[in-house]
Design a protein around this motif. Sequence first.
Motif, mmCIF file in Angstrom:
data_model
loop_
_atom_site.group_PDB
_atom_site.id
_atom_site.type_symbol
_atom_site.label_atom_id
_atom_site.label_comp_id
_atom_site.label_asym_id
_atom_site.label_seq_id
_atom_site.Cartn_x
_atom_site.Cartn_y
_atom_site.Cartn_z
ATOM 1 N N ALA A 1 5.405 20.817 10.911
ATOM 2 C CA ALA A 1 5.726 22.304 11.192
ATOM 3 C C ALA A 1 6.142 22.241 12.881
ATOM 4 O O ALA A 1 7.115 22.788 13.122
ATOM 5 N N GLU A 2 5.124 21.639 13.566
ATOM 6 C CA GLU A 2 5.409 21.567 15.055
ATOM 7 C C GLU A 2 6.545 20.804 15.661
ATOM 8 O O GLU A 2 7.016 20.922 16.311
ATOM 9 N N PHE A 3 6.890 19.678 14.655
ATOM 10 C CA PHE A 3 8.037 18.852 15.275
ATOM 11 C C PHE A 3 9.200 18.747 14.134
ATOM 12 O O PHE A 3 10.004 17.834 13.881
ATOM 13 N N ALA A 4 9.321 19.945 13.396
ATOM 14 C CA ALA A 4 10.413 19.986 12.352
ATOM 15 C C ALA A 4 11.728 19.840 12.740
ATOM 16 O O ALA A 4 12.580 18.979 12.036
ATOM 17 N N ASP A 5 12.065 20.070 14.237
ATOM 18 C CA ASP A 5 13.399 19.522 14.800
ATOM 19 C C ASP A 5 13.629 18.230 15.007
ATOM 20 O O ASP A 5 14.779 17.640 15.058
ATOM 21 N N GLU A 6 12.507 17.631 15.201
ATOM 22 C CA GLU A 6 12.488 16.027 15.301
ATOM 23 C C GLU A 6 12.353 14.925 14.257
ATOM 24 O O GLU A 6 13.092 14.071 13.955
ATOM 25 N N ILE A 7 11.760 15.615 12.891
ATOM 26 C CA ILE A 7 11.626 14.934 11.733
ATOM 27 C C ILE A 7 13.052 14.964 10.982
ATOM 28 O O ILE A 7 13.683 15.767 10.744
ATOM 29 N N GLU A 8 13.438 13.447 10.850
ATOM 30 C CA GLU A 8 14.816 13.362 9.891
ATOM 31 C C GLU A 8 14.439 13.543 8.508
ATOM 32 O O GLU A 8 15.248 13.883 7.632
ATOM 33 N N GLY A 9 13.287 12.763 8.033
ATOM 34 C CA GLY A 9 13.054 12.465 6.611
ATOM 35 C C GLY A 9 11.644 12.325 6.270
ATOM 36 O O GLY A 9 10.923 11.951 7.115
ATOM 37 N N LYS A 10 11.292 12.678 5.055
ATOM 38 C CA LYS A 10 9.852 12.615 4.926
ATOM 39 C C LYS A 10 10.054 11.559 3.507
ATOM 40 O O LYS A 10 10.758 11.829 2.540
ATOM 41 N N TRP A 11 9.171 10.468 3.524
ATOM 42 C CA TRP A 11 9.111 9.401 2.258
ATOM 43 C C TRP A 11 7.957 9.118 1.974
ATOM 44 O O TRP A 11 7.048 8.709 2.727
ATOM 45 N N SER A 12 7.803 8.480 0.519
ATOM 46 C CA SER A 12 6.678 7.890 -0.023
ATOM 47 C C SER A 12 7.003 6.576 -0.504
ATOM 48 O O SER A 12 7.947 6.582 -1.257
ATOM 49 N N LEU A 13 6.502 5.603 -0.001
ATOM 50 C CA LEU A 13 6.663 4.271 -0.208
ATOM 51 C C LEU A 13 5.677 3.321 -0.132
ATOM 52 O O LEU A 13 4.828 3.734 0.342
ATOM 53 N N ASP A 14 6.007 2.389 -0.846
ATOM 54 C CA ASP A 14 4.860 1.109 -1.002
ATOM 55 C C ASP A 14 5.281 0.193 0.064
ATOM 56 O O ASP A 14 6.121 -0.290 -0.155
ATOM 57 N N ILE A 15 4.633 0.023 1.048
ATOM 58 C CA ILE A 15 4.759 -1.019 2.113
ATOM 59 C C ILE A 15 3.618 -1.685 2.626
ATOM 60 O O ILE A 15 2.628 -1.300 2.368
ATOM 61 N N ILE B 1 0.830 -1.036 -0.068
ATOM 62 C CA ILE B 1 0.179 -0.023 -0.087
ATOM 63 C C ILE B 1 0.918 1.213 0.169
ATOM 64 O O ILE B 1 1.858 1.233 0.882
ATOM 65 N N PRO B 2 0.623 2.338 -0.896
ATOM 66 C CA PRO B 2 1.434 3.488 -0.749
ATOM 67 C C PRO B 2 1.379 4.350 0.547
ATOM 68 O O PRO B 2 0.109 4.326 0.986
ATOM 69 N N ARG B 3 2.351 4.335 0.929
ATOM 70 C CA ARG B 3 2.271 5.212 2.544
ATOM 71 C C ARG B 3 3.268 6.319 2.483
ATOM 72 O O ARG B 3 4.169 6.258 1.794
ATOM 73 N N TYR B 4 2.950 7.422 3.278
ATOM 74 C CA TYR B 4 3.805 8.447 3.415
ATOM 75 C C TYR B 4 4.376 8.455 5.012
ATOM 76 O O TYR B 4 3.697 8.101 5.949
ATOM 77 N N LEU B 5 5.799 8.353 4.979
ATOM 78 C CA LEU B 5 6.357 8.088 6.124
ATOM 79 C C LEU B 5 7.120 9.442 6.662
ATOM 80 O O LEU B 5 7.673 10.140 5.917
ATOM 81 N N LEU B 6 7.349 9.567 7.975
ATOM 82 C CA LEU B 6 7.946 10.585 8.665
ATOM 83 C C LEU B 6 8.990 9.771 9.573
ATOM 84 O O LEU B 6 8.639 8.742 10.322
ATOM 85 N N THR B 7 10.403 9.932 9.165
ATOM 86 C CA THR B 7 11.544 9.259 10.077
ATOM 87 C C THR B 7 11.884 10.373 10.971
ATOM 88 O O THR B 7 11.834 11.684 10.778
ATOM 89 N N PHE B 8 12.537 9.968 12.194
ATOM 90 C CA PHE B 8 12.831 10.997 13.262
ATOM 91 C C PHE B 8 14.484 10.526 13.639
ATOM 92 O O PHE B 8 15.167 9.583 13.518
ATOM 93 N N TYR B 9 14.719 11.536 14.481
ATOM 94 C CA TYR B 9 16.141 11.431 14.851
ATOM 95 C C TYR B 9 16.383 10.635 16.072
ATOM 96 O O TYR B 9 17.399 10.176 16.438
ATOM 97 N N SER B 10 15.218 10.771 16.853
ATOM 98 C CA SER B 10 15.358 9.892 18.038
ATOM 99 C C SER B 10 14.093 9.150 18.345
ATOM 100 O O SER B 10 13.050 9.577 17.737
ATOM 101 N N THR B 11 13.902 8.343 19.465
ATOM 102 C CA THR B 11 12.593 7.596 19.659
ATOM 103 C C THR B 11 11.821 8.667 20.378
ATOM 104 O O THR B 11 10.477 8.411 20.244
ATOM 105 N N SER B 12 12.355 9.306 21.019
ATOM 106 C CA SER B 12 11.614 10.321 21.898
ATOM 107 C C SER B 12 10.792 11.148 20.726
ATOM 108 O O SER B 12 9.514 11.604 21.181
ATOM 109 N N GLY B 13 11.344 11.649 19.876
ATOM 110 C CA GLY B 13 10.722 12.229 18.886
ATOM 111 C C GLY B 13 9.298 11.773 18.208
ATOM 112 O O GLY B 13 8.334 12.409 17.931
#
Length: 78
Positions: free
Chosen positions: A64-78, A5-17
Amino acid sequence: MIQKIPRYLLTFYSTSGAMAVERYCKENGIVGRLIPVPREISASCGLSWAVPLEQKDELGVIEAEFADEIEGKWSLDI
């Protein structure tokens, strides 16, 4: 065979983020869930926030709210 299924993902610098985004989304009724980062991509934290691709525009507030925590933005079929 499992259908991807096509998904949009946000990855993070830390688990707390990642946990902060999950908490924020649950409190504000934003659809999505934490999943392990797929092998196709790399991230500092092993968690990513996933939503169906057609709902990616709803994450503008989170991006916008968590810009400092987000490492990347991805569109993938997973």
